[in-house]
Enzyme design. Structure first.
Site, PDB file in Angstrom:
ATOM      1  N   CYS A  84       0.852  -1.187   0.000  1.00 38.57           N
ATOM      2  CA  CYS A  84       0.000   0.000   0.000  1.00 38.57           C
ATOM      3  C   CYS A  84       0.884   1.231   0.000  1.00 38.57           C
ATOM      4  O   CYS A  84       1.628   1.468   0.962  1.00 38.57           O
ATOM      5  CB  CYS A  84      -0.939   0.023   1.202  1.00 38.57           C
ATOM      6  SG  CYS A  84      -1.973   1.510   1.275  1.00 38.57           S
ATOM      7  N   ASN A 117      -5.288  18.697  20.254  1.00 39.84           N
ATOM      8  CA  ASN A 117      -4.469  18.953  19.061  1.00 39.84           C
ATOM      9  C   ASN A 117      -4.374  20.443  18.728  1.00 39.84           C
ATOM     10  O   ASN A 117      -3.289  20.961  18.479  1.00 39.84           O
ATOM     11  CB  ASN A 117      -5.054  18.182  17.871  1.00 39.84           C
ATOM     12  CG  ASN A 117      -4.188  18.248  16.634  1.00 39.84           C
ATOM     13  OD1 ASN A 117      -3.043  17.831  16.644  1.00 39.84           O
ATOM     14  ND2 ASN A 117      -4.741  18.779  15.551  1.00 39.84           N
ATOM     15  N   ASP A 131     -13.780  21.560  15.180  1.00 37.40           N
ATOM     16  CA  ASP A 131     -13.264  20.528  14.278  1.00 37.40           C
ATOM     17  C   ASP A 131     -14.124  19.279  14.453  1.00 37.40           C
ATOM     18  O   ASP A 131     -13.688  18.285  15.029  1.00 37.40           O
ATOM     19  CB  ASP A 131     -11.795  20.248  14.607  1.00 37.40           C
ATOM     20  CG  ASP A 131     -11.163  19.211  13.680  1.00 37.40           C
ATOM     21  OD1 ASP A 131     -11.785  18.874  12.656  1.00 37.40           O
ATOM     22  OD2 ASP A 131     -10.056  18.738  13.987  1.00 37.40           O
ATOM     23  N   CYS A 158     -14.311  17.973   7.659  1.00 36.19           N
ATOM     24  CA  CYS A 158     -13.937  16.812   6.853  1.00 36.19           C
ATOM     25  C   CYS A 158     -15.076  16.375   5.943  1.00 36.19           C
ATOM     26  O   CYS A 158     -15.055  15.274   5.393  1.00 36.19           O
ATOM     27  CB  CYS A 158     -13.464  15.658   7.737  1.00 36.19           C
ATOM     28  SG  CYS A 158     -14.662  15.135   8.975  1.00 36.19           S
TER      29      CYS A 158
END
Length: 445
Positions: free
Chosen positions: A170, A309, A373, A399
């Site tokens: 991969c 984060n 987020d 996202c």
């Protein structure tokens, strides 16, 4: 009484093959066509192509289909570089160069957001991008053992299927993780019951590769040791009756990654959310700080904060940062990370942000800037409450372009202006494009 059940008939064209002329592509780079007065979304097809496609779904207003043969290819179509591309569902767009993928994803996203919000144009900034190979520091591999044929498959699911496509290589995985494709399948096959293993969750932290072995029956210590001999940093999840996540060895190093530009180290536990693409994550954090221009007078609210984060990088520059996260154990991990990094001005609390917000101490604070987020479902339920805070700036990391467009419309309706928007190529060679957007409330005269 005996009740007879009849299998449901397939709806309309489902399962049929059709020939389609592709007129354009959408935000996920699905080809768009029309067939019998319905719009058709066709994976694997490009504008200007003629394709034969298998109809996967026939709904009242649209079809979903998958290209099975390109009859007239577009000039930009190229040969996929991965030998597993035709079976594996991990990547969708290898038949285009990475630059063309990004351009088409952004073009489709632009059309979607303008259509949903009514904005005439969008303030696009340069794409956030990085290397298009070996970028994944985290991946979940499916495991399937056929008891009749004694064949073991370890890999990703095929497109639109539950079938596991066995892979031996991969190009998306970090070099730290790729050995798992050859080292771990023989271990599984050597077990008395290989079918008890259902998934392998791979992730890297620093220079260490980890694996979480998910199983449906208890593994003996000797069986667990077989895995640890091939993969020293091994965890096991799913022991019968207790579903405990436990490391093979008590002294297994705690996973951690670094935001080098902000001098932040974040510890995490297997199962905690971390961004898959480490290099893009660093760029996201750095750009968030630059766009918000955080200073010592700012009080920042970080929603869907995870393990900290964004929160901890923001705390390097802000007066205070309040992180809110729905998963209690990640709230505790974020607090631990704040302590590890010597940041006493960052605090964390647990709340389900999609429900009416609680009358909690953190909500009594006045915030100058908000960061959110959310997951793919977006911030529905929360975005209305975010808007009422009247923060001067809101930074939204998304996202999912469709749920972002829905939430952006709410903010615009409350008087916010979309000041900056950037595509984030977190997952090259897939149909996904993430977004970073900055909304500002105009100053009152």
């Amino acid at each position: 009484m005996v009740t007879l059940y009849k299998a449901k008939a397939k709806a309309g064209l489902t399962g049929a093959t059709v020939t389609l002329d592709i007129d354009s592509t959408d935000y996920e780079v699905n080809g768009l066509s029309r067939y019998q007065q319905k719009i058709a979304f066709v994976s694997g097809a490009l504008k200007g192509e003629k394709v034969r496609a298998l109809v996967l779904e026939d709904k009242p207003g649209f079809l979903k289909a998958r290209t099975i043969k390109v009859l007239a290819p577009a000039a930009e179509r190229q040969q996929p570089f991965c030998p597993h591309f035709s079976q594996c569902g991990g990547c969708q767009l290898q038949y285009l160069s990475n630059n063309q993928q990004s351009q088409l994803k952004q073009q489709g996203t632009d059309q979607l957001i303008r259509h949903q919000t009514g904005l005439a144009s969008l303030p696009w900034q340069p794409m956030i991008s990085g290397p298009d190979r070996h970028y994944r520091r985290k991946a979940r591999l499916g495991v399937w053992y056929d008891k009749k044929t004694r064949q073991l498959s370890v890999g990703f699911r095929a497109e639109g299927s539950k079938t596991i496509s066995a892979i031996t290589e991969c190009s998306m995985l970090s070099p730290l993780l790729t050995p798992a494709l050859t080292l771990l399948p023989p271990v599984i096959k050597a077990l008395p019951e290989p079918a008890v293993i259902t998934h392998l969750e791979l992730f890297s932290a620093g220079e260490r590769p980890y694996v979480v072995v998910r199983h449906v029956k208890t593994l003996t210590a000797a069986q667990q040791q077989l895995f640890s001999q091939s993969w020293p940093q091994a965890y096991f999840l799913g022991d019968a009756g207790n579903n405990l996540l436990q490391p093979w060895q008590a002294d297994t190093p705690v996973p951690a990654y670094t935001l080098a530009e902000q001098n932040i180290q974040l510890q995490f536990q297997p199962g905690d959310f971390i961004q898959v693409n480490e290099q893009i994550n660093q760029q996201l954090v750095t750009q968030a700080l630059a766009w918000l221009n955080v200073n010592a007078d700012d009080t920042v609210l970080d929603l869907y904060a995870g393990i900290g984060n964004f929160s901890l990088a923001l705390a390097r520059y802000a007066k205070t940062v309040q992180g809110i996260e729905g998963v209690a154990k990640m709230v505790q991990q974020a607090a631990t990370n704040a302590e590890l990094n010597g940041l006493s001005n960052a605090s964390f609390a647990q709340a389900d942000l999609h429900l009416p917000w609680p009358a909690a101490p953190w909500l009594k604070q006045r915030y100058t800037k908000v960061v959110l987020d959310p997951a793919r479902a977006g911030a529905q339920g929360a975005i209305e409450q975010v808007a009422t805070l009247k923060a001067a700036q809101i930074l939204y990391v998304s996202c999912n372009a469709a749920t972002f467009a829905r939430d952006a419309k709410v903010l615009l309706g409350h008087g916010y202006q979309l000041q900056k928007l950037a595509g984030v190529d977190m997952f090259p060679h897939t149909s996904h494009l993430e977004l970073m957007a900055l909304f500002s409330m105009p100053a009152k005269n």
